[in-house]
Design an enzyme around this catalytic site. Structure first.
Site, PDB file in Angstrom:
ATOM      1  N   LEU A   1     -99.470  11.266  50.198  1.00  0.00           N
ATOM      2  CA  LEU A   1     -99.996  11.378  51.557  1.00  0.00           C
ATOM      3  C   LEU A   1     -99.902  12.810  52.080  1.00  0.00           C
ATOM      4  CD1 LEU A   1     -98.108   8.163  52.603  1.00  0.00           C
ATOM      5  CD2 LEU A   1    -100.576   8.317  52.201  1.00  0.00           C
TER       6      LEU A   1
ATOM      7  N   ASN B   1     -98.022  10.785  58.307  1.00  0.00           N
ATOM      8  CA  ASN B   1     -98.769   9.819  57.485  1.00  0.00           C
ATOM      9  C   ASN B   1     -97.813   8.924  56.705  1.00  0.00           C
ATOM     10  OD1 ASN B   1    -101.010  12.478  56.986  1.00  0.00           O
ATOM     11  ND2 ASN B   1    -101.568  10.618  58.063  1.00  0.00           N
TER      12      ASN B   1
ATOM     13  N   LYS C   1     -89.458  20.989  46.081  1.00  0.00           N
ATOM     14  CA  LYS C   1     -90.890  21.213  46.240  1.00  0.00           C
ATOM     15  C   LYS C   1     -91.193  22.271  47.290  1.00  0.00           C
ATOM     16  CE  LYS C   1     -95.308  20.888  46.154  1.00  0.00           C
ATOM     17  NZ  LYS C   1     -96.087  19.691  46.466  1.00  0.00           N
TER      18      LYS C   1
END
Length: 329
Positions: A96, A101, A202
C-alpha cells in the site's frame, strides 16, 4: 521362497515409495492454499503475478477497479473488500502507498481485521512509519493472528523478475512461514528483528537511495555541460569509485540505459511522491532519535519541491530532468 521374499520386499518398497511420494505431494498441495494480496499498483501487481507463477491461487483486492480488471485476466480471484480477502485466505500480503492506507486496509470498516481468521499470517510490504507497523501488530495480535512488516527494495524491475529484497520484522518463529511466500517474489529475504525493524531498514535504504540519485543526476548534468557524452560518463563512473545503483542500474539520463524509467519519459517505476513520503518518514525518525541527517533533509526538500513543480507522478529519477529545467529558469 527367496524369490517370493524378493517380490514381497520389492512390493513393500514400492508401496513405501508411493506413500512417500503422496506425502510429498500432499505437503506441496497444502502449501499452495490461497494467498490474499491487497494493493495491485506498480509494485503489487508484478509481485502478485509471481505468486501465481509459483502455483499459489491469489485472492486479490485493489481500490481501483481498473487494476482489479487487469489482474483478473491473469487468473486471480477478485473480491470486493479487504475483509473479503481475509474471509477467503489465511495468508495475506499487503502493498500500500502510505501509513493511512495501511491503517484503513487493516482496521477500517471493511478492513482485514473484520473477518481475519485466528492463526492467519498477515505480511505488510508497504513502506510506512515503523510506529504504525507496531500498532497494527498489536491490533492483529488481539485477533489471534500474526503481523509482520516486510518492505521491499529493488524497484519495479526487480518486482517483475522476482528479485526483490525483503526486510522482515516480526516474531522470529514465524519468519520461515513468511519466507516461503516472500521467496516467490524476492531473491533476498532478510530477518531484521521485531516488528518495525523491517520498516527501519527500508527507510534508511531509501534515504540513501534518494541521496545517491540526486548525486548521480547532478554529476551527469555537470558532465554533460562540460561536453562529455552521457553514455561515456556513465561508463567511466561505473568502473570508478563513483559507481552506485543509481548510475549503473537505474541511470536517470534519457538514452543512457534501456528498460528504465528515464528511457520512457520517467513513467512507471517509483514515483516522486512516494520518495518524498519515504523521506518524510526518515526525517520523522531522525527527529525522534535525534539523528543528524543533513543530506537526507535536503533530499526531502528537493523531492517535495519536485512534487510541487509537477513531477509527483513521474519516477523519482526525474530529478535529472528537474535539475536541467531549473538551471534554465
Amino acid at each position: 521362497m527367496a524369490a517370493l521374499l524378493r517380490r514381497s520386499g520389492s512390493a513393500l518398497h514400492s508401496a513405501i515409495s508411493r506413500h512417500a511420494r503422496l506425502a510429498v505431494v500432499s505437503r506441496f498441495m497444502a502449501s499452495k492454499t490461497p494467498v490474499g494480496f491487497i494493493g495491485l499498483g506498480n509494485m503489487g501487481s508484478p509481485m502478485a503475478k509471481n505468486l501465481l507463477k509459483h502455483g499459489y491461487p491469489v485472492i486479490a483486492y485493489d481500490v481501483f477497479p481498473e487494476a482489479c480488471k487487469e489482474f483478473q485476466d491473469t487468473g486471480a480471484q477478485i473480491v470486493e473488500s479487504p475483509s473479503d480477502v481475509a474471509d477467503k485466505a489465511d495468508r495475506i500480503i499487503t502493498m500500500l502507498p502510505s501509513s493511512l492506507n495501511a491503517i484503513d486496509v487493516y482496521t477500517g470498516a471493511n478492513g482485514i481485521l473484520k473477518k481475519v481468521k485466528k492463526g492467519s499470517l498477515l505480511i505488510d510490504s508497504s513502506t510506512i512509519d515503523p510506529a504504525v507497523s507496531k500498532e497494527l501488530a498489536k491490533e492483529v495480535e488481539k485477533m489471534g493472528a500474526v503481523f509482520m512488516d516486510a518492505p521491499v527494495s529493488g524497484g519495479v524491475g526487480a518486482a517483475r523478475s522476482g528479485n526483490l529484497t525483503f526486510m522482515v520484522g516480526g516474531v522470529e518463529q514465524e519468519f520461515d512461514a513468511a519466507k516461503e511466500l516472500l521467496t516467490c517474489m524476492g531473491a533476498n529475504v532478510i530477518y531484521c528483528g521485531e516488528v518495525g525493524t523491517g520498516q527501519a531498514a527500508k527507510i534508511c535504504n531509501n534515504m540513501l537511495l534518494a541521496i545517491g540519485m540526486i548525486g548521480t543526476a547532478e554529476t551527469m548534468n555537470l558532465g554533460i555541460r562540460l561536453g562529455l557524452d552521457p553514455k561515456l560518463l556513465a561508463k567511466i563512473l561505473n568502473m570508478s569509485s563513483g559507481r552506485c545503483w543509481s548510475s549503473d542500474t537505474y541511470n536517470p539520463v534519457p538514452g543512457v540505459m534501456e528498460g528504465v524509467p528515464s528511457a520512457n519519459n520517467y513513467q512507471g517505476g517509483f514515483g516522486t511522491t512516494l520518495m518524498a513520503k519515504d523521506l518524510g518518514l526518515a526525517q520523522d525518525s531522525a527527529t525522534n532519535t535525534k539523528s543528524p541527517t543533513p543530506l537526507g533533509s535536503l533530499s526531502h526538500q528537493v523531492y517535495r519541491l519536485m512534487c510541487a513543480k509537477g513531477y509527483a507522478q513521474k519516477d523519482f529519477s526525474s530529478v535529472f530532468q528537474f535539475l536541467r529545467e531549473e538551471e534554465n529558469v
